[in-house]
Design a protein around this motif. Structure first.
Motif, mmCIF file in Angstrom:
data_model
loop_
_atom_site.group_PDB
_atom_site.id
_atom_site.type_symbol
_atom_site.label_atom_id
_atom_site.label_comp_id
_atom_site.label_asym_id
_atom_site.label_seq_id
_atom_site.Cartn_x
_atom_site.Cartn_y
_atom_site.Cartn_z
ATOM 1 N N ASP A 258 58.575 49.763 6.197
ATOM 2 C CA ASP A 258 59.865 50.315 5.810
ATOM 3 C C ASP A 258 60.426 49.540 4.627
ATOM 4 O O ASP A 258 61.264 48.654 4.774
ATOM 5 C CB ASP A 258 60.829 50.271 6.999
ATOM 6 C CG ASP A 258 62.135 50.998 6.716
ATOM 7 O OD1 ASP A 258 62.218 51.708 5.693
ATOM 8 O OD2 ASP A 258 63.073 50.834 7.517
ATOM 9 N N ASP A 259 59.941 49.865 3.419
ATOM 10 C CA ASP A 259 60.424 49.259 2.183
ATOM 11 C C ASP A 259 60.405 47.733 2.275
ATOM 12 O O ASP A 259 61.416 47.057 2.075
ATOM 13 C CB ASP A 259 61.841 49.760 1.874
ATOM 14 C CG ASP A 259 62.290 49.367 0.460
ATOM 15 O OD1 ASP A 259 61.421 49.262 -0.428
ATOM 16 O OD2 ASP A 259 63.503 49.150 0.261
ATOM 17 N N ARG A 288 57.766 45.953 -3.572
ATOM 18 C CA ARG A 288 58.054 46.556 -2.274
ATOM 19 C C ARG A 288 57.115 47.721 -1.989
ATOM 20 O O ARG A 288 56.653 48.415 -2.897
ATOM 21 C CB ARG A 288 59.519 47.003 -2.207
ATOM 22 C CG ARG A 288 60.501 45.886 -2.570
ATOM 23 C CD ARG A 288 61.910 46.228 -2.237
ATOM 24 N NE ARG A 288 62.203 46.099 -0.810
ATOM 25 C CZ ARG A 288 62.473 44.933 -0.224
ATOM 26 N NH1 ARG A 288 62.472 43.811 -0.917
ATOM 27 N NH2 ARG A 288 62.738 44.900 1.069
ATOM 28 N N GLY A 290 56.302 50.942 1.100
ATOM 29 C CA GLY A 290 56.738 51.705 2.263
ATOM 30 C C GLY A 290 55.673 52.714 2.646
ATOM 31 O O GLY A 290 54.661 52.879 1.958
#
Length: 333
Positions: A258-259, A288, A290
């Motif tokens: 999640d990110d 990042r 996800g």
């Protein structure tokens, strides 16, 4: 270890390790790597061999211990016993025989049952001798030993979800890396990668300690709380979990990122990889990521990362894939 006098805690740890090796070397599923690890353990300190030989004496006369199911012969090297430990060996073995009359059980340092489980390519559900249910994630391994004063699980690697049978007089203890989780009956998840451990409590309460050698039972978790610790942590870090927490997505075969920064995501990914990913530098680690991934197909994620992130792959001297950030070009004036 050195030749300096051992503390009672160190001596007890050697005795417990000797019992573990005695059971593993008698087990029909004992692997070559375990035998090699046993050889290495013997070489660490002369008392290891002394305690192991004493444990064999107990094994031979303790009728309630699990018996060998094959012709496996434990690897004992009596010819390598140093002369300076012969007197110690005689003393320990002399004590071992009368103690064996209690089968080690009444003393609380030898279990009356032992189980070993592994999950390789599939999530596996197992039932422990006490009726507790455990779900093992891919690449996970644990052992269960039932002692007079406790039920003990050692998570060798990986991740497991526990639904523990309630027994206030017989605590359930999970050893993971340097710490432990102590319960009487509850539901919780333990994730471990190298020396990092994270405990998520679903129901009931648990006590979490970041170091098994520290006094006390640790910090108490309530429902919707989690604890994490790593090497050298004096106390675990406690935090709250929320309704959108995805730590248990593996039970449905998924890994949810999640990110997350790559520095935080890689331990979750590497748990499933034979050759772990590394980042080249801090700027790469800050990128990042996800997405939702199938835990059985994470090897394909490695080659696909350059398609979705500003990175390219190289290999280090150990052959592990290295993620490198692509330098951003300065805008043209």
């Amino acid at each position: 270890m050195t030749d300096s006098p051992l503390s009672q805690a160190q001596f007890d740890a050697i005795t417990e390790a000797a019992a573990h090796w005695c059971m593993r070397l008698h087990a029909p599923d004992c692997t070559a790597s375990e035998r090699q690890a046993f050889e290495q353990w013997l070489d660490v300190h002369p008392l290891h061999l002394v305690e192991y030989e004493a444990m064999l004496e107990i094994w031979d006369v303790a009728g309630d211990l699990p018996r060998p199911e094959s012709n496996i012969v434990p690897m004992v090297r009596p010819t390598r016993t140093p002369w300076r430990t012969v007197g110690m060996a005689a003393a320990v073995c002399a004590l071992a025989l009368p103690l064996a009359a209690y089968s080690g059980w009444n003393l609380g340092w030898l279990p009356d049952s032992y189980q070993h489980f592994e999950a390789t390519d599939n999530v596996r559900q197992v039932t422990l001798k006490d009726g507790s249910q455990v779900e093992l994630n891919l690449g996970s391994e644990l052992t269960y030993s039932n002692y007079k004063d406790r039920r003990q699980v050692t998570l060798g690697k990986g991740e497991a979800f526990f639904s523990v049978s309630h027994d206030t007089s017989h605590p359930f203890v999970v050893k993971a890396a340097e710490g432990r989780i102590r319960v009487t009956g509850t539901k919780f998840n333990v994730w471990m990668y190298e020396d990092q451990v994270k405990v998520n409590l679903i129901e009931g309460s648990v006590l979490v300690s970041s170091n098994d050698d520290l006094p006390g039972d640790g910090l108490r978790l309530g429902p919707s709380m989690q604890a994490s610790y790593g090497h050298g942590d004096y106390m675990p870090r406690i935090s709250q979990t929320y309704d959108n927490d995805n730590s248990l997505a593996w039970r449905s075969g998924k890994l949810v990122l999640d990110d997350l920064a790559l520095n935080d995501a890689l331990p979750l990914i590497n748990r499933y990889l034979e050759n772990p990913l590394v980042v080249a530098d801090n700027s790469t680690g800050a990128i990042r990521i996800g997405g939702i991934y199938n835990i059985k197909e994470l090897n394909t994620l490695v080659t696909s990362l350059p398609k979705v992130l500003p990175v390219y792959l190289t290999r280090n001297k150990d052959g592990n894939p290295v993620l490198n950030s692509i330098p951003q070009q300065a805008p043209k004036s």
